[in-house]
Structure formats: structure tokens, C-alpha cells
Design a protein around this motif. Structure first.
Motif, PDB file in Angstrom:
ATOM      1  N   ILE A 142       0.825  -1.206   0.000  1.00  0.00           N
ATOM      2  CA  ILE A 142       0.000   0.000   0.000  1.00  0.00           C
ATOM      3  C   ILE A 142       0.859   1.256   0.000  1.00  0.00           C
ATOM      4  CG2 ILE A 142      -1.770   1.270   1.271  1.00  0.00           C
ATOM      5  CD1 ILE A 142      -2.834  -1.453   2.223  1.00  0.00           C
ATOM      6  N   ALA A 143       1.981   1.234   0.720  1.00  0.00           N
ATOM      7  CA  ALA A 143       2.865   2.398   0.718  1.00  0.00           C
ATOM      8  C   ALA A 143       3.436   2.654  -0.675  1.00  0.00           C
ATOM      9  CB  ALA A 143       4.001   2.212   1.721  1.00  0.00           C
ATOM     10  N   ALA A 144       3.769   1.584  -1.393  1.00  0.00           N
ATOM     11  CA  ALA A 144       4.273   1.758  -2.760  1.00  0.00           C
ATOM     12  C   ALA A 144       3.239   2.459  -3.631  1.00  0.00           C
ATOM     13  CB  ALA A 144       4.646   0.401  -3.355  1.00  0.00           C
ATOM     14  N   LEU A 145       1.976   2.069  -3.474  1.00  0.00           N
ATOM     15  CA  LEU A 145       0.906   2.732  -4.212  1.00  0.00           C
ATOM     16  C   LEU A 145       0.777   4.190  -3.786  1.00  0.00           C
ATOM     17  CD1 LEU A 145      -1.508   2.658  -6.153  1.00  0.00           C
ATOM     18  CD2 LEU A 145      -2.893   1.770  -4.254  1.00  0.00           C
ATOM     19  N   GLY A 146       0.918   4.446  -2.493  1.00  0.00           N
ATOM     20  CA  GLY A 146       0.829   5.820  -2.003  1.00  0.00           C
ATOM     21  C   GLY A 146       1.926   6.715  -2.554  1.00  0.00           C
ATOM     22  N   TRP A 147       3.160   6.204  -2.577  1.00  0.00           N
ATOM     23  CA  TRP A 147       4.270   6.978  -3.129  1.00  0.00           C
ATOM     24  C   TRP A 147       4.032   7.266  -4.614  1.00  0.00           C
ATOM     25  CZ3 TRP A 147       7.735   9.568  -0.494  1.00  0.00           C
ATOM     26  CH2 TRP A 147       8.111   9.142   0.784  1.00  0.00           C
ATOM     27  N   LEU A 148       3.544   6.269  -5.334  1.00  0.00           N
ATOM     28  CA  LEU A 148       3.317   6.477  -6.755  1.00  0.00           C
ATOM     29  C   LEU A 148       2.191   7.478  -6.986  1.00  0.00           C
ATOM     30  CD1 LEU A 148       3.446   3.691  -9.430  1.00  0.00           C
ATOM     31  CD2 LEU A 148       2.204   5.803  -9.754  1.00  0.00           C
ATOM     32  N   ARG A 149       1.140   7.391  -6.196  1.00  0.00           N
ATOM     33  CA  ARG A 149       0.041   8.337  -6.337  1.00  0.00           C
ATOM     34  C   ARG A 149       0.508   9.765  -6.080  1.00  0.00           C
ATOM     35  NH1 ARG A 149      -5.382   7.614  -2.805  1.00  0.00           N
ATOM     36  NH2 ARG A 149      -3.890   8.051  -1.123  1.00  0.00           N
ATOM     37  N   ALA A 150       1.326   9.941  -5.030  1.00  0.00           N
ATOM     38  CA  ALA A 150       1.823  11.276  -4.707  1.00  0.00           C
ATOM     39  C   ALA A 150       2.710  11.837  -5.812  1.00  0.00           C
ATOM     40  CB  ALA A 150       2.586  11.243  -3.377  1.00  0.00           C
ATOM     41  N   THR A 151       3.607  11.007  -6.347  1.00  0.00           N
ATOM     42  CA  THR A 151       4.500  11.490  -7.401  1.00  0.00           C
ATOM     43  C   THR A 151       3.746  11.706  -8.712  1.00  0.00           C
ATOM     44  OG1 THR A 151       5.132   9.202  -7.941  1.00  0.00           O
ATOM     45  CG2 THR A 151       6.550  10.398  -6.414  1.00  0.00           C
ATOM     46  N   HIS A 152       2.746  10.876  -8.962  1.00  0.00           N
ATOM     47  CA  HIS A 152       1.964  11.033 -10.193  1.00  0.00           C
ATOM     48  C   HIS A 152       1.187  12.336 -10.168  1.00  0.00           C
ATOM     49  CE1 HIS A 152      -1.243  10.141 -13.165  1.00  0.00           C
ATOM     50  NE2 HIS A 152      -0.269   9.489 -13.773  1.00  0.00           N
ATOM     51  N   ARG A 153       0.578  12.657  -9.037  1.00  0.00           N
ATOM     52  CA  ARG A 153      -0.198  13.886  -8.929  1.00  0.00           C
ATOM     53  C   ARG A 153       0.684  15.125  -8.963  1.00  0.00           C
ATOM     54  NH1 ARG A 153      -4.612  12.048  -4.258  1.00  0.00           N
ATOM     55  NH2 ARG A 153      -5.832  10.668  -5.628  1.00  0.00           N
ATOM     56  N   ALA A 154       1.901  14.998  -8.432  1.00  0.00           N
ATOM     57  CA  ALA A 154       2.783  16.170  -8.358  1.00  0.00           C
ATOM     58  C   ALA A 154       3.563  16.413  -9.638  1.00  0.00           C
ATOM     59  CB  ALA A 154       3.761  16.004  -7.196  1.00  0.00           C
ATOM     60  N   TRP A 155       3.885  15.341 -10.396  1.00  0.00           N
ATOM     61  CA  TRP A 155       4.751  15.521 -11.558  1.00  0.00           C
ATOM     62  C   TRP A 155       4.534  14.506 -12.682  1.00  0.00           C
ATOM     63  CZ3 TRP A 155       7.883  19.391 -13.077  1.00  0.00           C
ATOM     64  CH2 TRP A 155       8.721  19.138 -14.163  1.00  0.00           C
ATOM     65  N   LEU A 156       4.569  13.226 -12.362  1.00  0.00           N
ATOM     66  CA  LEU A 156       4.582  12.206 -13.398  1.00  0.00           C
ATOM     67  C   LEU A 156       3.349  12.256 -14.295  1.00  0.00           C
ATOM     68  CD1 LEU A 156       5.917   9.053 -11.478  1.00  0.00           C
ATOM     69  CD2 LEU A 156       7.196  10.648 -12.906  1.00  0.00           C
ATOM     70  N   GLY A 157       2.209  12.563 -13.731  1.00  0.00           N
ATOM     71  CA  GLY A 157       0.987  12.579 -14.518  1.00  0.00           C
ATOM     72  C   GLY A 157       1.016  13.581 -15.649  1.00  0.00           C
ATOM     73  N   ALA A 158       1.641  14.715 -15.404  1.00  0.00           N
ATOM     74  CA  ALA A 158       1.690  15.771 -16.417  1.00  0.00           C
ATOM     75  C   ALA A 158       2.924  15.690 -17.296  1.00  0.00           C
ATOM     76  CB  ALA A 158       1.638  17.150 -15.737  1.00  0.00           C
ATOM     77  N   HIS A 159       4.016  15.111 -16.769  1.00  0.00           N
ATOM     78  CA  HIS A 159       5.296  15.166 -17.470  1.00  0.00           C
ATOM     79  C   HIS A 159       5.847  13.792 -17.873  1.00  0.00           C
ATOM     80  CE1 HIS A 159       5.583  19.436 -16.374  1.00  0.00           C
ATOM     81  NE2 HIS A 159       5.125  19.061 -15.185  1.00  0.00           N
ATOM     82  N   GLY A 160       5.279  12.716 -17.342  1.00  0.00           N
ATOM     83  CA  GLY A 160       5.798  11.386 -17.637  1.00  0.00           C
ATOM     84  C   GLY A 160       6.991  11.040 -16.775  1.00  0.00           C
ATOM     85  N   GLY A 161       7.434   9.788 -16.886  1.00  0.00           N
ATOM     86  CA  GLY A 161       8.589   9.342 -16.116  1.00  0.00           C
ATOM     87  C   GLY A 161       8.585   7.843 -15.953  1.00  0.00           C
ATOM     88  N   ALA A 162       9.355   7.373 -14.986  1.00  0.00           N
ATOM     89  CA  ALA A 162       9.520   5.930 -14.791  1.00  0.00           C
ATOM     90  C   ALA A 162       9.417   5.572 -13.318  1.00  0.00           C
ATOM     91  CB  ALA A 162      10.865   5.463 -15.348  1.00  0.00           C
ATOM     92  N   VAL A 163       8.837   4.408 -13.052  1.00  0.00           N
ATOM     93  CA  VAL A 163       8.723   3.876 -11.700  1.00  0.00           C
ATOM     94  C   VAL A 163       9.326   2.472 -11.704  1.00  0.00           C
ATOM     95  CG1 VAL A 163       7.144   3.180  -9.854  1.00  0.00           C
ATOM     96  CG2 VAL A 163       6.598   5.167 -11.300  1.00  0.00           C
TER      97      VAL A 163
END
Length: 276
Positions: A142-163
Motif C-alpha cells: 500500500i505504501a508503494a501505491l501511495g508513493w506512486l500516487r503522490a509522485t503522479h499527482r505532483a509531476w509524473l501525470g503531467a510530465h511522464g517518467g519511470a517507476v
């Protein structure tokens, strides 16, 4: 600095121009990029951070203890190469404030490595304390999902990237004594595939599944019997943190631009046969 020439021997023997091109590429794959690596004060997480910094990137490390993080950041050359933020991996407030800190410090966040993990429960599944089981799933999945959600909302969702998620070969097949840990890592592997489908094409999500790596975390699996354990591995040795860091760096870089939803076993061949 990683041993680039040792890792790319055939290229370096094929001529100085190719050698120079490979050397430049390998040491600049993360130029201008920023990574967040959880659970990175030591072991595999720190090795991953070292590899990214060596290849031109900047890194935020997380971990529970401030002193350990400070030493890790200093080993990477300190600011601006690395910063550390202490907190519990499964604390949502810590996740959000850390991501905010990274964006404020570096102005971007291109790579997330979910490395933080725990294994407080050892033994048959039916004998485990259910509180420890819940905590394992909270931190490892669940923490892994939380970290990804936070980074996606802050940056990855708009700019792309890798996890890149750090799973385990115990998530690929049953493992004696660490069954609940394996169940959590199997869930992380499935989470990887699901998020790759949901977040493509702009965000790639992959995982690595290490076998036994010589870290403090895994000491109980080989302490006092390393040679015996290594006999189950076709490569006849246990892993070391840089083995995993190399695979993570590949999956996080543009070298893996057409790879998503995959789990790469970094295991010395042990999953071909034998035990963990």
C-alpha cells in the motif's frame, strides 16, 4: 563511479570511438533528472541512489532514521547531488511532504524507486501474528501505491517518467519461512503490471525481483552458511547491492523506453532451479 569499462567490456575492446560513446552514455543517462528512492539509507536503496548520481542524476533518499540518511547523503556528495527526508514509508503525510520537498528543491521528479520494505514475520503463514502481517502489506504494497500516487499527482501525470518497484523472487514462487513477505511481493508485482496498464503511455512501471542479496536486511537468510546457500545459484554467488542497482538504473532510464509492466529477476539464476 561505477566500473563502466568492466560492465561494457566488448564495446571498449571494439574501438576508442565506440568506447567513448558508451562511456558518455552510461555516465549521463540521468543528466537533468531527479529520482526519489525510498528506504535508501543503506543496502540496495543506497546502491540505487549511488548509481543514479554516478550517471548524472540527483536523488532524494528516504528512511526512518535521520542519522543514517545524513551519512548516506554525505556519501553521495551532499547537496545538490542528494537530499534526505526521514519518515515512515507508509505514512501518507510523509509521502506528500517528501514529494513536495523534492519538487521545491529540484523543480521536477522523473523517477520513483519503491525500495522500502519490511519482513517482521517469519514462519508458517498460519502461525503469524496478524498485526505483523497487516503491517507488512501496508509497507510493502500500500505504501508503494501511495508513493506512486503522490509522485503522479505532483509531476509524473503531467510530465511522464519511470517507476521501478523492488519486489523479490519470493513473490515469484513460494519461499520457506518468508511466506507472508513473498505474498506481499507477489502483490507488488501484480500492482506493477496493473499500474503499467493504467498509467501508460506517459509513465512506465516495472519491477525487479532480487534473490538473496548480501545486506543487513537479508542476513538471516545466509549468515554463517553463505557458500552453502550460493550452491543453489547457477552463478554460485549471492547478490550484492550494485547488482540490483544496475538493473534498476536500466529500467528507470531511456534504455528501457519500450519496456513496461515487467518484472526482471535479478537472481543469479536461482529461479531456474533450486531454492531461495
Amino acid at each position: 563511479m561505477p566500473d563502466i569499462e568492466g560492465a561494457c567490456g566488448p564495446y571498449f575492446r571494439s574501438g576508442p570511438r565506440i568506447a567513448a560513446a558508451v562511456r558518455w552514455h552510461m555516465t549521463s543517462r540521468f543528466d537533468g533528472r531527479v529520482a526519489l528512492v525510498t528506504g535508501a539509507s543503506r543496502g540496495i536503496g543506497l546502491a540505487i541512489a549511488q548509481r543514479i548520481v554516478a550517471e548524472g542524476g540527483r536523488v532524494c533518499l528516504t528512511g526512518r532514521k535521520q542519522d543514517g540518511l545524513r551519512e548516506a547523503v554525505d556519501s553521495l556528495g551532499g547537496a545538490p547531488h542528494a537530499i534526505g527526508v526521514a519518515g515512515k514509508a507508509d505514512d501518507e503525510a510523509h509521502q506528500l511532504s517528501t514529494v513536495e520537498r523534492v519538487i521545491g528543491e529540484y523543480g521536477r521528479l522523473d523517477v520513483l524507486v519503491n525500495n522500502a520494505g519490511i519482513n517482521p514475520a517469519y514462519g508458517p503463514l498460519l502461525d503469524l501474528d496478524l498485526g505483523a502481517a497487516r503491517k507488512t502489506v501496508e509497507v510493502n504494497v500500500i505504501a508503494a501505491l501511495g508513493w506512486l500516487r503522490a509522485t503522479h499527482r505532483a509531476w509524473l501525470g503531467a510530465h511522464g517518467g519511470a517507476v521501478v518497484n523492488v519486489a523479490s523472487v519470493a513473490g515469484l514462487r513460494p519461499a520457506t519461512g518468508i511466506g507472508l513477505y513473498g505474498v506481499s511481493k507477489a502483490a507488488l508485482i501484480q500492482l506493477t503490471a496493473q499500474l503499467a496498464v493504467e498509467l501508460g503511455p506517459s509513465v512506465r512501471v516495472n519491477a525487479v525481483a532480487p534473490a538473496v542479496v548480501k545486506t543487513r536486511f537479508a542476513t538471516a537468510l545466509y549468515d554463517g552458511r553463505e557458500e552453502q546457500v550460493a550452491q543453489a545459484y547457477p552463478l554460485r554467488r549471492l547478490g550484492v547491492p550494485p547488482d540490483v542497482a544496475s538493473a534498476v538504473a536500466f529500467l528507470a532510464s531511456d534504455d528501457a523506453a519500450w519496456i513496461t509492466g515487467q518484472t526482471l529477476a535479478v537472481d543469479g539464476g536461482v529461479t531456474l532451479g533450486g531454492g531461495v
